[in-house]
Design an enzyme around this catalytic site. Sequence first.
Site, short mmCIF file in Angstrom:
data_model
loop_
_atom_site.label_atom_id
_atom_site.label_comp_id
_atom_site.label_asym_id
_atom_site.label_seq_id
_atom_site.Cartn_x
_atom_site.Cartn_y
_atom_site.Cartn_z
CG ASP A 19 -1.98 -1.05 1.23
OD1 ASP A 19 -1.88 -2.00 0.43
OD2 ASP A 19 -2.92 -0.95 2.04
CE LYS A 46 -5.09 1.89 3.16
NZ LYS A 46 -3.88 1.22 3.71
CE LYS A 66 -6.54 -1.48 3.20
NZ LYS A 66 -5.15 -1.96 3.42
#
Length: 222
Positions: free
Chosen positions: A91, A153, A182
């Site tokens: 990430d 995300k 996400k």
Amino acid sequence: MELKTILSKCDHTLLAQTATWPEIKAICDDGMRYHTASVCIPASFVKQVKAYVGENLPICTVIGFPNGYDTTAAKCFMATDAVDNGADEVDMVINIGWAKEGKWDEITAEIAAVKGSCKGKLLKVIIETCLLTDEEKIALCKCVSDSGADYIKTSTGFSKAGATFADVALFKAHVAPHVKIKAAGGISSLEDAEKFIELGADRLGTSRIVKIAKGLENDGSY
């Protein structure tokens, strides 16, 4: 929605600066017991976690975190290092200052470079929605879509706010079909988790859902 379905979409997360190996080991035990999507941990623990969990649990880590202003070369090195140590998912945080300047081509190129450094592993791109306008979020949906990354995300969980229903709905309306979503930061109830999933989130970054599952297990409800 069944609790096990929600758990299967959770990246069970511990990214506190004070995190210790006993705490990291405990969330790994939780992740394996409750069959979460992954554990999301600091990069310095990845090799140790890989030795501990083997192939029993996917490992996620973060790079350029939480501020995003590392150089592209540094982010690429961190991504490769994480994967070489055993990470299955990375990430990354975008350069938010570049977003404020409208440097969309540079952002897309950086994400693509980091994706190339992940050696085929999943890349999730954190855009830190609480610091952006809707117009900037929409532009970043295109950057992520064009970059080859796997996920967009919402948040690091380290800024002034986390995921919102509105942001997940906005992502769903503007990312390419191949990009998953996400939601992370502040997800504290099963009701909220279910709503995020219904709006289009495929992953949830949270530690609280496992805590809820434990509580239900203790009182015989799960």
